[in-house]
Design an enzyme around this catalytic site. Structure first.
Site, PDB file in Angstrom:
ATOM      1  N   HIS A 187     -35.793 -23.436 144.249  1.00  0.00           N
ATOM      2  CA  HIS A 187     -36.049 -24.549 143.324  1.00  0.00           C
ATOM      3  C   HIS A 187     -35.159 -25.768 143.582  1.00  0.00           C
ATOM      4  O   HIS A 187     -34.640 -26.393 142.650  1.00  0.00           O
ATOM      5  CB  HIS A 187     -35.894 -24.091 141.882  1.00  0.00           C
ATOM      6  CG  HIS A 187     -36.960 -23.129 141.437  1.00  0.00           C
ATOM      7  ND1 HIS A 187     -38.242 -23.139 141.960  1.00  0.00           N
ATOM      8  CD2 HIS A 187     -36.939 -22.141 140.494  1.00  0.00           C
ATOM      9  CE1 HIS A 187     -38.953 -22.194 141.364  1.00  0.00           C
ATOM     10  NE2 HIS A 187     -38.196 -21.566 140.482  1.00  0.00           N
TER      11      HIS A 187
ATOM     12  N   HIS B 151     -41.680 -26.090 135.182  1.00  0.00           N
ATOM     13  CA  HIS B 151     -41.380 -24.665 135.077  1.00  0.00           C
ATOM     14  C   HIS B 151     -41.372 -24.188 133.617  1.00  0.00           C
ATOM     15  O   HIS B 151     -40.514 -23.388 133.219  1.00  0.00           O
ATOM     16  CB  HIS B 151     -40.032 -24.379 135.734  1.00  0.00           C
ATOM     17  CG  HIS B 151     -39.889 -22.989 136.274  1.00  0.00           C
ATOM     18  ND1 HIS B 151     -39.766 -21.890 135.469  1.00  0.00           N
ATOM     19  CD2 HIS B 151     -39.846 -22.523 137.559  1.00  0.00           C
ATOM     20  CE1 HIS B 151     -39.636 -20.802 136.211  1.00  0.00           C
ATOM     21  NE2 HIS B 151     -39.692 -21.159 137.492  1.00  0.00           N
TER      22      HIS B 151
ATOM     23  N   GLU C  75     -47.001 -22.446 137.681  1.00  0.00           N
ATOM     24  CA  GLU C  75     -46.341 -23.563 138.363  1.00  0.00           C
ATOM     25  C   GLU C  75     -47.261 -24.126 139.446  1.00  0.00           C
ATOM     26  O   GLU C  75     -47.326 -23.597 140.557  1.00  0.00           O
ATOM     27  CB  GLU C  75     -45.026 -23.083 138.974  1.00  0.00           C
ATOM     28  CG  GLU C  75     -44.104 -22.367 138.017  1.00  0.00           C
ATOM     29  CD  GLU C  75     -43.088 -21.494 138.728  1.00  0.00           C
ATOM     30  OE1 GLU C  75     -42.473 -21.966 139.711  1.00  0.00           O
ATOM     31  OE2 GLU C  75     -42.925 -20.321 138.335  1.00  0.00           O
TER      32      GLU C  75
END
Length: 345
Positions: free
Chosen positions: A105, A179, A313
């Site tokens: 991420h 997210h 996502e």
């Protein structure tokens, strides 16, 4: 549209501002400029009870101490990059290893961990909250100075649209997503096991034991990954499919959309009657079922536990560097819309 701005706290000496917007249907949406985090989405159930349907906290410190990316914008790249490194035109770039040997991420100080600039446009039938951030060249190891804008548009049709735009002064890679962890039962009354998911997806990416995509696309046919006709999430979580076992008992996989069908997803929680529909222009969605949520913290008075929330996502396929490339001065754009309603009995 009713808009309320307030101070949510501070981060690194900067004030964190909260924006809460309510429409005429009793639905409200709240976000903060730290990480562009969506802290609450309050939606009526079948009986008219308005309850929060996303996982989040009420203080900055709780996000710092406990949050597994609750509600934030992920960047510069969503998902994992194998060995925390990649090449562009033969030049190697090395990222932070914040997930074993891999980058997750965007790194520990990715877009989720900064205070963004913000501007609000409040109109009669819709409100836009426009966040902007300029990521310096080599921030978290990524090349190029990247100017990013994320716009949350909330309207009277109970739609929340998230629009992303980015431009770099060098060739680089970009893969942005939100997210948010959803739980349509309201105020986390139940887990997500009996939520019913529908996705127009014929295939998913196989993962290795470190959760990096192997590059192989597996057919959903005859597997617990087949959500084309809709089914309860628990059927996959309780299965012994090797791919669900790899990720801790559940899902954490990129599902590829069927190009011949609309890129749509739908989740229904029958007891509350709430329905969430998601449209996107992206080629894939990572479906994550909160397999790694621990029970060592609480969420607004509710003890955290596995499978308390799910994420959808929307993004490009993670770790496929060639598909994440953005040329110098090329405009990266993508949009995803979340639509809330009630399922007919």
């Amino acid at each position: 549209m009713k808009l309320v701005e307030s101070c949510f706290g501070t981060f690194n000496g900067k004030q964190v501002t909260s924006y809460s917007v309510e429409n005429a249907n009793g639905m409200s949406f709240t976000c903060i400029d730290y990480g562009c985090i969506i802290t609450e989405i309050n939606v009526p159930d079948r009986e008219g009870a308005v309850e929060n349907v996303v996982l989040g906290f009420d203080t900055v410190q709780e996000y710092l101490d406990h949050s597994p990316y609750f509600g934030c914008v992920i960047g510069r790249t969503a998902g994992r990059i194998g060995q925390a490194s990649f090449e562009i035109d033969g030049v190697p770039y090395h990222l932070a290893k914040n997930d074993g040997e891999h980058n997750l991420h965007g790194g520990p100080n990715g877009f989720h961990n900064v205070v963004w600039e913000s501007v609000v446009e409040n109109k009669e039938h819709e409100t836009k909250i426009i966040f902007s951030y300029t990521s310096p060249d080599r921030e978290e190891g990524f090349p190029g100075k990247l100017a990013v804008t994320v716009t949350y548009t909330f309207n009277e049709e109970n739609e929340l649209t998230v629009s992303y735009q980015a431009v770099s002064d060098q060739k680089t890679i970009v893969n942005l997503t939100n997210h948010s962890y959803f739980n349509l039962s309201g105020h986390l009354k139940r887990t997500i096991l009996d939520h019913e998911l529908t996705v127009n997806s014929d295939g998913f990416l196989e993962l290795d034991t470190t959760l990096i995509p192997t590059g192989k696309v597996l057919s959903v046919e005859g597997t617990v990954f087949d959500f084309r006709e809709g089914k309860k999430i628990r059927l996959g979580i309780e299965s012994d499919h090797p791919q669900t076992q790899i990720v801790g008992g559940g899902f954490d996989h990129p599902l590829l959309f069927n190009d011949s069908q609309p890129k749509k997803m739908m989740v229904v929680e029958q007891e509350s009657g709430r329905k969430l529909e998601i449209d996107t222009d992206q080629p894939a969605v990572v479906f994550y079922t909160g397999n790694m949520l621990g029970n060592d913290f609480s969420i607004r008075g509710r003890q955290a536990e596995k499978h308390l929330g799910f994420c959808l996502e929307t993004q490009q396929l993670p770790n496929r560097i060639s598909e994440l490339l953005v040329e110098k001065n090329e405009v990266y754009k993508t949009t995803t819309t979340y639509r809330f309603s009630l399922e007919n009995k």
